[in-house]
Write an enzyme that holds these catalytic residues in place. Structure first.
Site, mmCIF file in Angstrom:
data_model
loop_
_atom_site.group_PDB
_atom_site.id
_atom_site.type_symbol
_atom_site.label_atom_id
_atom_site.label_comp_id
_atom_site.label_asym_id
_atom_site.label_seq_id
_atom_site.Cartn_x
_atom_site.Cartn_y
_atom_site.Cartn_z
ATOM 1 N N ARG A 163 0.794 -0.484 -0.196
ATOM 2 C CA ARG A 163 0.340 -0.030 0.119
ATOM 3 C C ARG A 163 0.836 1.387 0.123
ATOM 4 N NH1 ARG A 163 -2.578 -3.638 -1.046
ATOM 5 N NH2 ARG A 163 -4.366 -4.561 0.493
ATOM 6 N N SER A 237 -11.105 0.325 3.815
ATOM 7 C CA SER A 237 -9.764 0.759 5.316
ATOM 8 C C SER A 237 -9.247 1.260 5.828
ATOM 9 C CB SER A 237 -8.997 -0.201 4.872
ATOM 10 O OG SER A 237 -9.258 -1.770 4.016
ATOM 11 N N GLU A 333 -4.315 4.727 6.036
ATOM 12 C CA GLU A 333 -4.114 4.476 5.150
ATOM 13 C C GLU A 333 -4.987 5.946 3.873
ATOM 14 O OE1 GLU A 333 -5.209 0.558 3.376
ATOM 15 O OE2 GLU A 333 -6.144 1.615 1.650
HETATM 16 P P1 FAD Z 1 -8.319 10.124 -4.750
HETATM 17 O O1 FAD Z 1 -8.934 9.245 -3.542
HETATM 18 O O2 FAD Z 1 -8.710 10.783 -5.239
HETATM 19 O O3 FAD Z 1 -6.669 9.948 -4.446
HETATM 20 C C1 FAD Z 1 -5.790 9.245 -3.286
HETATM 21 C C2 FAD Z 1 -4.818 10.095 -3.335
HETATM 22 O O4 FAD Z 1 -4.220 10.299 -4.548
HETATM 23 C C3 FAD Z 1 -4.502 11.185 -2.842
HETATM 24 O O5 FAD Z 1 -3.530 11.999 -2.156
HETATM 25 C C4 FAD Z 1 -4.543 11.861 -4.138
HETATM 26 O O6 FAD Z 1 -3.971 13.313 -4.445
HETATM 27 C C5 FAD Z 1 -3.988 10.860 -4.757
HETATM 28 N N1 FAD Z 1 -4.064 11.661 -6.560
HETATM 29 C C6 FAD Z 1 -4.898 10.843 -6.674
HETATM 30 N N2 FAD Z 1 -5.515 11.471 -8.265
HETATM 31 C C7 FAD Z 1 -3.562 10.983 -8.488
HETATM 32 C C8 FAD Z 1 -2.890 11.495 -9.853
HETATM 33 N N3 FAD Z 1 -3.581 11.112 -11.577
HETATM 34 N N4 FAD Z 1 -2.199 11.085 -9.691
HETATM 35 C C9 FAD Z 1 -1.093 12.158 -8.585
HETATM 36 N N5 FAD Z 1 -1.838 12.263 -7.122
HETATM 37 C C10 FAD Z 1 -3.258 11.029 -7.749
HETATM 38 N N6 FAD Z 1 -7.563 0.168 -1.661
HETATM 39 C C11 FAD Z 1 -7.461 -1.030 -2.142
HETATM 40 O O7 FAD Z 1 -5.950 -0.828 -2.302
HETATM 41 N N7 FAD Z 1 -7.769 -2.674 -1.918
HETATM 42 C C12 FAD Z 1 -9.041 -2.525 -1.840
HETATM 43 O O8 FAD Z 1 -9.282 -3.013 -1.754
HETATM 44 C C13 FAD Z 1 -9.555 -1.803 -1.741
HETATM 45 N N8 FAD Z 1 -11.480 -1.991 -1.379
HETATM 46 C C14 FAD Z 1 -11.593 -0.268 -1.498
HETATM 47 C C15 FAD Z 1 -13.179 -0.488 -1.101
HETATM 48 C C16 FAD Z 1 -13.831 0.750 -0.765
HETATM 49 C C17 FAD Z 1 -15.880 0.560 -0.157
HETATM 50 C C18 FAD Z 1 -12.965 2.163 -1.014
HETATM 51 C C19 FAD Z 1 -14.455 3.443 -0.786
HETATM 52 C C20 FAD Z 1 -11.748 2.540 -1.089
HETATM 53 C C21 FAD Z 1 -11.273 0.850 -0.767
HETATM 54 N N9 FAD Z 1 -10.288 1.085 -1.996
HETATM 55 C C22 FAD Z 1 -9.393 0.214 -1.693
HETATM 56 C C23 FAD Z 1 -9.029 2.708 -1.403
HETATM 57 C C24 FAD Z 1 -9.454 3.565 -3.118
HETATM 58 O O9 FAD Z 1 -10.333 2.667 -3.202
HETATM 59 C C25 FAD Z 1 -7.937 3.105 -3.487
HETATM 60 O O10 FAD Z 1 -7.185 3.308 -3.148
HETATM 61 C C26 FAD Z 1 -7.910 3.865 -5.243
HETATM 62 O O11 FAD Z 1 -6.983 3.904 -5.922
HETATM 63 C C27 FAD Z 1 -8.381 5.833 -4.876
HETATM 64 O O12 FAD Z 1 -8.142 6.155 -5.549
HETATM 65 P P2 FAD Z 1 -9.189 7.950 -6.013
HETATM 66 O O13 FAD Z 1 -8.797 8.193 -7.649
HETATM 67 O O14 FAD Z 1 -10.122 7.734 -5.367
HETATM 68 O O15 FAD Z 1 -8.143 8.423 -5.446
HETATM 69 P P1 NAP Z 2 -10.452 -10.281 4.914
HETATM 70 O O1 NAP Z 2 -10.101 -11.470 3.906
HETATM 71 O O2 NAP Z 2 -11.293 -10.784 5.874
HETATM 72 O O3 NAP Z 2 -8.706 -10.868 5.557
HETATM 73 C C1 NAP Z 2 -8.166 -9.362 6.380
HETATM 74 C C2 NAP Z 2 -6.826 -9.052 6.536
HETATM 75 O O4 NAP Z 2 -6.171 -10.013 6.276
HETATM 76 C C3 NAP Z 2 -6.639 -8.180 5.379
HETATM 77 O O5 NAP Z 2 -6.501 -7.282 5.201
HETATM 78 C C4 NAP Z 2 -5.114 -9.496 4.474
HETATM 79 O O6 NAP Z 2 -4.044 -8.383 4.658
HETATM 80 C C5 NAP Z 2 -5.400 -10.361 5.951
HETATM 81 N N1 NAP Z 2 -5.242 -11.934 4.891
HETATM 82 C C6 NAP Z 2 -6.054 -12.985 4.428
HETATM 83 N N2 NAP Z 2 -5.915 -13.736 4.160
HETATM 84 C C7 NAP Z 2 -4.497 -13.602 3.604
HETATM 85 C C8 NAP Z 2 -3.962 -14.366 3.364
HETATM 86 N N3 NAP Z 2 -3.873 -15.321 2.680
HETATM 87 N N4 NAP Z 2 -2.551 -13.810 2.541
HETATM 88 C C9 NAP Z 2 -2.254 -12.508 3.235
HETATM 89 N N5 NAP Z 2 -2.912 -11.817 4.424
HETATM 90 C C10 NAP Z 2 -3.904 -12.393 3.861
HETATM 91 O O7 NAP Z 2 -10.203 -9.357 4.460
HETATM 92 P P2 NAP Z 2 -11.333 -8.389 3.841
HETATM 93 O O8 NAP Z 2 -11.543 -7.337 4.665
HETATM 94 O O9 NAP Z 2 -12.615 -9.068 3.560
HETATM 95 O O10 NAP Z 2 -10.708 -7.639 2.559
HETATM 96 C C11 NAP Z 2 -11.186 -8.643 1.517
HETATM 97 C C12 NAP Z 2 -9.564 -8.179 0.092
HETATM 98 O O11 NAP Z 2 -9.735 -6.418 -0.181
HETATM 99 C C13 NAP Z 2 -7.802 -7.924 0.848
HETATM 100 O O12 NAP Z 2 -7.353 -7.813 0.695
HETATM 101 C C14 NAP Z 2 -7.632 -6.227 1.479
HETATM 102 O O13 NAP Z 2 -6.595 -6.040 1.536
HETATM 103 C C15 NAP Z 2 -8.713 -5.398 0.411
HETATM 104 N N6 NAP Z 2 -9.388 -4.236 1.218
HETATM 105 C C16 NAP Z 2 -8.855 -3.554 1.042
HETATM 106 C C17 NAP Z 2 -9.624 -2.292 1.298
HETATM 107 C C18 NAP Z 2 -9.212 -0.952 1.427
HETATM 108 O O14 NAP Z 2 -9.933 -0.102 1.303
HETATM 109 N N7 NAP Z 2 -7.690 -0.711 1.123
HETATM 110 C C19 NAP Z 2 -10.811 -1.911 1.374
HETATM 111 C C20 NAP Z 2 -11.534 -3.125 1.288
HETATM 112 C C21 NAP Z 2 -10.759 -4.688 1.175
HETATM 113 P P3 NAP Z 2 -4.151 -7.408 2.787
HETATM 114 O O15 NAP Z 2 -5.307 -6.081 2.839
HETATM 115 O O16 NAP Z 2 -2.914 -7.572 2.772
HETATM 116 O O17 NAP Z 2 -4.542 -7.790 1.484
#
Ligand code: FAD
Ligand code: NAP
Length: 337
Positions: A163, A237, A333
């Protein structure tokens, strides 16, 4: 290109926080960005916006908010094994995943239904269900905010981590990502080991595995667990999963035998922050207009009228509680402004 003034940012952040930007502009091409750079507005502090799904606004923004809406999906190269595709920063990530699936391009199906734009995806090396974008990433083009020059960053230059990328660290706020190039596979390697994917595929009676089936399963799991930002404000998250030294994890496990841990690179163990927050008693708690989601302790929510400050204050209370109970630091994050 139209510059708006005192513009609400509520439609541009998935937390649904009501703040405003002194000036706001939507950019549809690199040429528009170059034109904008010549204007006096560009001398102001800048806030780059994609889909606003990883942002928490705690106050009005006294500068120029730039919403990236550069579109386009262009196939650059193709052979029997791979296809190389260049995608505009303003394309919606999930739509790009669906386009890839339609074309039978494999590699990003596990990252279905992640909100936001393609341009923001490298920012934190988005990941889900065992896959991160660095695995399919080739390069990106970015506009240097100071010089106006375009620079190409290859995978190494992005310094991707968990991340994490150089754009969240050393190069924070210095570049605007305008496009990202991916290499996707024609022969899929299915990744179903993670989380509930296998069980869900079984429930869906999938007999022949495909990238479409995996995507459908991931969408189904996510829709059952995660709040839809259109209905309940959130940014996914809120905290990153902490990675702690193995010996610290072993001590933690002595005190809390059920604590999950996943070994990562070197001597580190990744601990699910959601588990720590849940066990600390925060899951489902409501404090005024904000709270912790009932199904997912990592997700902070805005019930409608919450402010960014209230969400931030809740996040800091949770951080302190986790530190007190487990002696583990958890950090946001989400990008806080
Ligand atoms: P923004 O929120 O608009 O921006 C995020 C950051 O990046 C800010 O600092 C902004 O200034 C910068 N930025 C945006 N665009 C640019 C650009 N073109 N150039 C330079 N800087 C830029 N993330 C995960 O990694 N895994 C997931 O599974 C995941 N699940 C999610 C589920 C939900 C329900 C939600 C609401 C979010 C989730 N996220 C997840 C977080 C998010 O969706 C990601 O981080 C996504 O990439 C953000 O994209 P955005 O365009 O909305 O960025
Ligand atoms: P989950 O399956 O309930 O698992 C909880 C956490 O444990 C996750 O965050 C995941 O880390 C870790 N994990 C589970 N199984 C794993 C494995 N086999 N090896 C390594 N790490 C493991 O998670 P969840 O909340 O339902 O989310 C599912 C996936 O969607 C995850 O990958 C999560 O990162 C992603 N997600 C991300 C966001 C976001 O905003 N960043 C929001 C929703 C979901 P990791 O997060 O490193 O995978």
């Amino acid at each position: 290109m139209e510059i708006k003034h005192n513009s609400s940012l509520k439609p541009y952040n998935t937390f649904g926080i009501e703040v405003s930007a002194k000036h706001f502009v939507e950019i549809h091409s690199v040429a528009e960005l170059q034109e904008l750079q010549l204007s006096d507005y560009f001398k102001l502090p800048k806030l780059i916006l994609g889909g606003g799904s990883n942002i928490l606004f705690t106050k009005d923004f006294d500068g120029l908010a730039i919403k990236l809406s550069i579109k386009g999906i262009e196939k650059l190269q193709e052979n029997n094994d791979h296809v190389m595709v260049k995608v505009g920063a303003g394309e919606n990530w999930h739509q790009f995943v669906l386009t890839s699936i339609e074309n039978k391009w494999a590699g990003i199906e596990n990252m279905s239904l992640i909100p936001g734009t393609v341009g923001a995806a490298p920012m934190q090396n988005i990941g889900a269900y065992g896959v991160e974008i660095k695995e399919v990433f080739v390069e990106l083009e970015a506009f240097n905010i100071q010089s106006g020059e375009t620079k190409v960053f290859n995978k190494e230059a992005c310094e991707f981590g968990y991340r994490w990328s150089v754009f969240k660290g050393e190069l924070k706020d210095q570049y605007i990502i305008t496009s990202v190039t991916f290499q996707l596979a024609k022969q899929p390697t299915f990744k179903t080991e993670y989380g509930d994917i296998k069980n869900t595929l079984e429930e869906m009676n999938v007999t022949e595995l495909s990238i479409k089936a995996i995507s459908d399963a991931v969408v189904k799991i996510r829709q059952s667990k995660l709040p839809d930002p259109k209905q309940l404000g959130n940014a996914g998250s809120f905290f990153k999963n902490p990675e702690i030294p193995k010996n610290q994890f072993e001590k933690l496990k002595e005190k809390f035998p059920a604590v999950p841990g996943y070994p990562v690179s070197g001597d580190l163990v990744k601990v699910p922050a959601g588990w720590l927050i849940d066990q600390a008693g925060w899951k489902g708690r409501t404090i005024g207009a904000v709270g912790v989601h009932k199904n997912q302790a990592l997700v902070l929510v805005n019930y409608g009228k919450g402010t960014g400050e209230q969400i931030y204050s809740l996040a800091m209370d949770i951080k302190r509680a986790v530190k007190n109970i487990y002696d583990v630091d958890i950090n946001p994050e989400v990008n806080i402004y």
